[in-house]
Design a protein around this motif. Structure first.
Motif, mmCIF file in Angstrom:
data_model
loop_
_atom_site.group_PDB
_atom_site.id
_atom_site.type_symbol
_atom_site.label_atom_id
_atom_site.label_comp_id
_atom_site.label_asym_id
_atom_site.label_seq_id
_atom_site.Cartn_x
_atom_site.Cartn_y
_atom_site.Cartn_z
ATOM 1 N N PRO A 1 -65.660 -3.834 -13.934
ATOM 2 C CA PRO A 1 -65.193 -5.093 -13.415
ATOM 3 C C PRO A 1 -66.231 -5.922 -13.235
ATOM 4 O O PRO A 1 -67.406 -5.938 -12.967
ATOM 5 C CB PRO A 1 -64.651 -4.884 -11.901
ATOM 6 C CG PRO A 1 -65.162 -2.650 -12.135
ATOM 7 C CD PRO A 1 -65.577 -2.778 -12.874
ATOM 8 N N GLN B 1 -53.304 -7.550 -21.212
ATOM 9 C CA GLN B 1 -54.788 -6.041 -21.493
ATOM 10 C C GLN B 1 -54.093 -6.006 -23.194
ATOM 11 O O GLN B 1 -55.270 -5.977 -23.988
ATOM 12 C CB GLN B 1 -53.847 -4.629 -20.524
ATOM 13 C CG GLN B 1 -54.530 -4.991 -19.366
ATOM 14 C CD GLN B 1 -53.952 -3.165 -18.591
ATOM 15 O OE1 GLN B 1 -53.770 -2.256 -18.914
ATOM 16 N NE2 GLN B 1 -53.294 -4.004 -17.281
ATOM 17 N N GLN C 1 -59.362 -9.834 -17.544
ATOM 18 C CA GLN C 1 -58.694 -8.391 -18.682
ATOM 19 C C GLN C 1 -57.904 -7.693 -17.960
ATOM 20 O O GLN C 1 -57.319 -7.089 -19.211
ATOM 21 C CB GLN C 1 -59.852 -7.993 -19.022
ATOM 22 C CG GLN C 1 -60.720 -7.192 -18.367
ATOM 23 C CD GLN C 1 -61.999 -6.320 -18.695
ATOM 24 O OE1 GLN C 1 -62.086 -5.754 -19.315
ATOM 25 N NE2 GLN C 1 -63.596 -5.868 -17.665
ATOM 26 N N GLN C 2 -57.732 -7.330 -16.879
ATOM 27 C CA GLN C 2 -57.038 -6.045 -16.111
ATOM 28 C C GLN C 2 -55.341 -6.701 -16.229
ATOM 29 O O GLN C 2 -54.116 -6.489 -15.856
ATOM 30 C CB GLN C 2 -57.192 -5.897 -14.866
ATOM 31 C CG GLN C 2 -58.542 -5.313 -14.742
ATOM 32 C CD GLN C 2 -58.282 -4.034 -15.835
ATOM 33 O OE1 GLN C 2 -57.240 -3.565 -16.315
ATOM 34 N NE2 GLN C 2 -59.265 -3.801 -16.925
ATOM 35 N N PRO D 1 -63.201 -2.598 -23.476
ATOM 36 C CA PRO D 1 -62.734 -2.473 -22.340
ATOM 37 C C PRO D 1 -64.464 -2.336 -21.072
ATOM 38 O O PRO D 1 -65.226 -1.851 -21.285
ATOM 39 C CB PRO D 1 -62.679 -0.852 -21.295
ATOM 40 C CG PRO D 1 -62.242 -0.751 -22.518
ATOM 41 C CD PRO D 1 -62.402 -1.413 -23.901
#
Length: 279
Positions: free
Chosen positions: A78, A64, A109-110, A75
């Protein structure tokens, strides 16, 4: 699971929710073909006793930070949870003091693993040559892209090269999607996406060392970006591992989507560097 119409053909978790079952998506609709293993863990390659790995394993918080702090990607919402439906892909090469086989892990990205990229088809003689001489950048390379269930999705082949690189992008069934072709050898490196002889997009390096890239469509509009992130002092000095973040700005149709994803997974191989640097 909802599969977008621009999701490439491949094996995906059964949309009807059947446990431990994969169903084949042909690029436009679900088929009757199924395969057990919907919830299985991706198979891990056997460790080569001649290779000395120095990875400490995947840390979601580190990934992250890699996305948001190092690559500067804000960010986003999803995605669909696959290699072809996430807006951000993190491609981290497995760090080895001695490397005989290229391996990459792909995350969202998580920090959730979406798949992997493995070099395939190397003979023992080729590995010995790679160990004793720095000629890997001139030899042919075949990479298999696998999803989170270990199912092949793409086959990426870089034929032997001297100055310019070319990567042939194929589906798992062997059907050729297109080619990623290097356009120049001096200055900022550019690659063209060619499908059936037509240019549908390009990768443009933003500096002569080719660390970061803008990806554009046929109208020269940026649709994605590849950013190299620093792998740390020890890995930079003592290994050949490189890390990249791909950010896709909007939904893309296939075959452009597959070419964009393939470019992020092969950028290190296509532009294999002889010397290491801290930039």
């Amino acid at each position: 699971m909802t599969t977008q119409s621009n999701t490439p053909a491949g094996w995906y978790p059964d949309p009807h929710g059947t446990q431990n079952l994969l169903r084949y998506w042909d690029g436009s609709q679900w088929t009757e073909h199924t395969h057990p293993g919907g919830a299985q863990v991706p198979p891990q390659p056997k460790e080569n006793p001649w290779e000395l790995g120095v990875d400490g394993g995947a840390d979601p918080s580190r990934i992250q930070r890699q996305v948001h702090q190092q690559a500067g990607v804000a960010p986003t919402g999803p995605g669909g949870g696959t290699l072809f439906s996430e807006p951000v892909l993190v491609v981290n090469q497995k760090a080895k003091l001695i490397e005989l086989n290229n391996e990459y892990s792909v995350f969202d990205q998580q920090g959730r693993q979406l798949g992997s990229v493995l070099q395939v088809g190397q003979s023992t003689a080729r590995k010995v040559l790679r160990f004793v001489a720095s000629v890997d950048q001139f030899l042919s390379v075949r990479l298999e892209v696998r999803d989170a269930h270990g199912q092949p999705q793409l086959l990426l082949t870089r034929p032997a090269k001297f100055i310019k690189s070319k990567v042939i992008v194929q589906r798992a069934d062997g059907m050729t999607l297109g080619e990623i072709v290097q356009q120049n050898a001096i200055g900022k490196i550019n690659f063209a996406f060619e499908v059936n002889g037509q240019k549908i997009g390009a990768i443009k390096a933003e500096n002569w060392r080719a660390w970061n890239f803008a990806i554009v469509d046929h109208t020269d509009t940026e649709v994605a970006r590849i950013t190299k992130t620093w792998e740390g002092l020890a890995k930079t000095m003592f290994t050949t591992a490189d890390n990249y973040v791909l950010q896709i700005h909007r939904q893309l149709p296939d075959p452009l989507l597959s070419m964009v994803v393939a470019s992020a997974l092969t950028v290190d191989t296509a532009l294999k560097q002889d010397s290491r640097g801290l930039g």
